[in-house]
Design a protein around this motif. Structure first.
Motif, PDB file in Angstrom:
ATOM      1  N   MET A   1      -3.580  34.553   9.810  1.00  0.00           N
ATOM      2  CA  MET A   1      -2.213  34.986  10.134  1.00  0.00           C
ATOM      3  C   MET A   1      -1.261  33.801  10.007  1.00  0.00           C
ATOM      4  O   MET A   1      -1.577  32.693  10.438  1.00  0.00           O
ATOM      5  CB  MET A   1      -2.161  35.565  11.550  1.00  0.00           C
ATOM      6  N   LEU A   2      -0.117  34.042   9.443  1.00  0.00           N
ATOM      7  CA  LEU A   2       0.875  32.983   9.256  1.00  0.00           C
ATOM      8  C   LEU A   2       1.529  32.623  10.586  1.00  0.00           C
ATOM      9  O   LEU A   2       1.890  33.489  11.389  1.00  0.00           O
ATOM     10  CB  LEU A   2       1.946  33.444   8.266  1.00  0.00           C
ATOM     11  N   ASP A   3       1.683  31.328  10.819  1.00  0.00           N
ATOM     12  CA  ASP A   3       2.323  30.830  12.032  1.00  0.00           C
ATOM     13  C   ASP A   3       3.842  30.840  11.831  1.00  0.00           C
ATOM     14  O   ASP A   3       4.370  30.188  10.927  1.00  0.00           O
ATOM     15  CB  ASP A   3       1.825  29.408  12.327  1.00  0.00           C
ATOM     16  N   VAL A   4       4.534  31.568  12.699  1.00  0.00           N
ATOM     17  CA  VAL A   4       5.987  31.736  12.543  1.00  0.00           C
ATOM     18  C   VAL A   4       6.714  30.411  12.720  1.00  0.00           C
ATOM     19  O   VAL A   4       7.685  30.108  12.007  1.00  0.00           O
ATOM     20  CB  VAL A   4       6.500  32.791  13.548  1.00  0.00           C
ATOM     21  N   ARG A   5       6.267  29.586  13.656  1.00  0.00           N
ATOM     22  CA  ARG A   5       6.958  28.303  13.862  1.00  0.00           C
ATOM     23  C   ARG A   5       6.790  27.377  12.644  1.00  0.00           C
ATOM     24  O   ARG A   5       7.703  26.648  12.283  1.00  0.00           O
ATOM     25  CB  ARG A   5       6.417  27.640  15.132  1.00  0.00           C
ATOM     26  N   ARG A   6       5.624  27.404  12.032  1.00  0.00           N
ATOM     27  CA  ARG A   6       5.425  26.585  10.818  1.00  0.00           C
ATOM     28  C   ARG A   6       6.304  27.105   9.674  1.00  0.00           C
ATOM     29  O   ARG A   6       6.775  26.325   8.849  1.00  0.00           O
ATOM     30  CB  ARG A   6       3.950  26.610  10.423  1.00  0.00           C
ATOM     31  N   MET A   7       6.519  28.428   9.632  1.00  0.00           N
ATOM     32  CA  MET A   7       7.422  28.977   8.620  1.00  0.00           C
ATOM     33  C   MET A   7       8.844  28.443   8.816  1.00  0.00           C
ATOM     34  O   MET A   7       9.569  28.195   7.850  1.00  0.00           O
ATOM     35  CB  MET A   7       7.428  30.511   8.688  1.00  0.00           C
TER      36      MET A   7
ATOM     37  N   ALA B   1      -0.656  22.703   7.141  1.00  0.00           N
ATOM     38  CA  ALA B   1      -1.391  23.751   7.864  1.00  0.00           C
ATOM     39  C   ALA B   1      -0.943  25.137   7.410  1.00  0.00           C
ATOM     40  O   ALA B   1      -1.763  26.051   7.274  1.00  0.00           O
ATOM     41  CB  ALA B   1      -1.176  23.579   9.365  1.00  0.00           C
ATOM     42  N   LEU B   2       0.362  25.289   7.142  1.00  0.00           N
ATOM     43  CA  LEU B   2       0.865  26.583   6.676  1.00  0.00           C
ATOM     44  C   LEU B   2       0.321  26.904   5.288  1.00  0.00           C
ATOM     45  O   LEU B   2       0.017  28.074   4.985  1.00  0.00           O
ATOM     46  CB  LEU B   2       2.396  26.577   6.678  1.00  0.00           C
ATOM     47  N   GLU B   3       0.204  25.882   4.444  1.00  0.00           N
ATOM     48  CA  GLU B   3      -0.356  26.106   3.099  1.00  0.00           C
ATOM     49  C   GLU B   3      -1.810  26.566   3.189  1.00  0.00           C
ATOM     50  O   GLU B   3      -2.237  27.439   2.413  1.00  0.00           O
ATOM     51  CB  GLU B   3      -0.241  24.829   2.273  1.00  0.00           C
ATOM     52  N   LYS B   4      -2.561  26.034   4.144  1.00  0.00           N
ATOM     53  CA  LYS B   4      -3.945  26.493   4.334  1.00  0.00           C
ATOM     54  C   LYS B   4      -3.957  27.953   4.774  1.00  0.00           C
ATOM     55  O   LYS B   4      -4.798  28.738   4.316  1.00  0.00           O
ATOM     56  CB  LYS B   4      -4.646  25.615   5.367  1.00  0.00           C
TER      57      LYS B   4
ATOM     58  N   ALA C   1      -1.629  30.161   4.121  1.00  0.00           N
ATOM     59  CA  ALA C   1      -1.151  30.979   2.997  1.00  0.00           C
ATOM     60  C   ALA C   1      -2.147  31.006   1.849  1.00  0.00           C
ATOM     61  O   ALA C   1      -2.142  31.939   1.028  1.00  0.00           O
ATOM     62  CB  ALA C   1       0.203  30.461   2.508  1.00  0.00           C
ATOM     63  N   GLY C   2      -2.989  29.977   1.738  1.00  0.00           N
ATOM     64  CA  GLY C   2      -3.973  29.911   0.652  1.00  0.00           C
ATOM     65  C   GLY C   2      -3.369  29.504  -0.675  1.00  0.00           C
ATOM     66  O   GLY C   2      -3.961  29.737  -1.730  1.00  0.00           O
ATOM     67  N   THR C   3      -2.186  28.867  -0.630  1.00  0.00           N
ATOM     68  CA  THR C   3      -1.536  28.446  -1.863  1.00  0.00           C
ATOM     69  C   THR C   3      -0.525  27.353  -1.539  1.00  0.00           C
ATOM     70  O   THR C   3      -0.101  27.186  -0.386  1.00  0.00           O
ATOM     71  CB  THR C   3      -0.816  29.634  -2.542  1.00  0.00           C
ATOM     72  N   ALA C   4      -0.130  26.585  -2.570  1.00  0.00           N
ATOM     73  CA  ALA C   4       0.876  25.541  -2.380  1.00  0.00           C
ATOM     74  C   ALA C   4       2.238  26.159  -2.131  1.00  0.00           C
ATOM     75  O   ALA C   4       2.595  27.172  -2.729  1.00  0.00           O
ATOM     76  CB  ALA C   4       0.922  24.639  -3.605  1.00  0.00           C
ATOM     77  N   LEU C   5       2.993  25.527  -1.246  1.00  0.00           N
ATOM     78  CA  LEU C   5       4.321  26.038  -0.899  1.00  0.00           C
ATOM     79  C   LEU C   5       5.431  25.104  -1.349  1.00  0.00           C
ATOM     80  O   LEU C   5       6.581  25.545  -1.486  1.00  0.00           O
ATOM     81  CB  LEU C   5       4.407  26.261   0.622  1.00  0.00           C
ATOM     82  N   LEU C   6       5.118  23.817  -1.568  1.00  0.00           N
ATOM     83  CA  LEU C   6       6.107  22.823  -1.999  1.00  0.00           C
ATOM     84  C   LEU C   6       5.535  22.035  -3.176  1.00  0.00           C
ATOM     85  O   LEU C   6       4.321  21.834  -3.285  1.00  0.00           O
ATOM     86  CB  LEU C   6       6.446  21.856  -0.858  1.00  0.00           C
TER      87      LEU C   6
END
Length: 322
Positions: A1-7, A39-42, A44-49
């Motif tokens: 589950m995606l962490d809202v604060r990390r988003m 941690a959010l990229e882990k 999501a399972g993909t690169a974000l930046l």
């Protein structure tokens, strides 16, 4: 589950264009920001930046999550505003149970005042029998209910006394007691009676007073309605007792007299749930109910002048003769 604060941290990085600028904006260290994005990229399972010169830019996935982070941020802000309005009593909902004769005298002015003071509060009003609504209050289906005759609150319910509503004697014009200013309850013991109440706490108040006066009324007619009961009395079929709040519409062929020794009373309470969380709107509504009770006909001296036959009052002192 995606962490809202990390988003939200990712959103700050994308909006700022660099990890360092986002760290300064959020009050974090650059290392802490990088760890949150990692941690959010882990998750999501993909690169974000991806790096661009000295800064960063979002990938397609990062841009997607940034858009959702924006929406979540707006919704959180809206939730905070809505919560503040609710806590302050500017919004919310009250569910009210009441019985007929309390409606016009108590509930109507209290509702009008609440709407003036708290226009954003929604009200659900439902008419019930006087003894019925306590389970609704106890189980949270109603915020407040007007009830009659409860001397002790059931478990989980708190009673707020509003007023004592006295019963008055309703007699046919020309009755042997009609010219009196008041009557003793025992003087009605041998009369035929017209029933004006359903079985329940209101009728119990009548029967209890009659028992204290040493008799049980003999009911010749059962009407269970105040207007109809007055019609039977006007036709000469008996006498009745009607509470002050129930005498809003007076039949032209009856007279109404105060009852003494004892004076029958029904006590009206507002019932609320004992464990209910604090609600400014509920507190305001209870204050409005108490003020309406204080100003109601049941709390004011009886106006003898409204009886057209009062000139026949035998209790007045005789006029001295020359």
């Amino acid at each position: 589950m995606l962490d809202v604060r990390r988003m939200q941290v990712l959103r700050a990085v994308v909006d700022s264009g660099s990890v360092t600028a986002a760290a300064a904006r959020l009050g974090y260290t650059p290392s802490a920001v990088s760890q949150q994005v990692g941690a959010l990229e882990k998750e999501a399972g993909t690169a974000l930046l991806e790096r661009v010169g000295r800064g960063v830019r979002p990938t397609a996935a990062g841009l997607l999550l940034t858009g959702y982070a924006d929406a979540i941020g707006r919704q959180v802000a809206e939730a905070e505003t809505a919560l503040a309005d609710l806590v302050a009593g500017r919004t919310g909902q009250l569910t009210v149970r009441y019985f007929a004769t309390a409606g016009a005298a108590l509930v109507a002015p209290a509702v009008a005042r609440l709407r003036a003071e708290h226009p954003g509060v929604r009200l659900e009003l439902r008419l019930t029998d006087p003894e019925d609504p306590l389970p609704d209050v106890k189980e949270g289906r109603a915020d407040v209910a007007l009830v009659v005759g409860e001397s002790r609150a059931p478990d989980g319910v708190r009673l707020v006394k509003l007023l004592d509503d006295p019963y008055l004697a309703v007699l046919p014009k020309g009755h042997r007691l009609a010219a009196r200013r008041s009557v003793e309850l025992r003087e009605l013991a041998e009369e035929a009676w017209v029933g004006s109440e359903w079985p329940g706490p209101c009728l119990d108040a009548q029967l209890g007073a009659c028992a204290a006066a040493g008799f049980r009324p003999g009911f010749a007619v059962q009407s269970e309605d105040y207007v109809t009961a007055q019609g039977f009395v006007a036709a000469g079929l008996g006498v009745t007792l009607i509470p002050r709040l129930g005498l809003g519409s007076r039949h032209p062929d009856v007279v109404v007299r105060v009852v003494r020794d004892p004076e029958p009373l029904r006590t009206i309470h507002a019932a609320v749930r004992e464990t209910a969380p604090p609600q400014p709107a509920l507190r305001a509504f209870l204050r409005a109910l108490r003020d309406a009770a204080r100003d109601s006909p049941a709390s004011l001296p009886m106006d003898q002048d409204q009886d057209q036959d009062q000139d026949q009052d035998q209790d007045r002192a005789p006029v001295p003769r020359d």
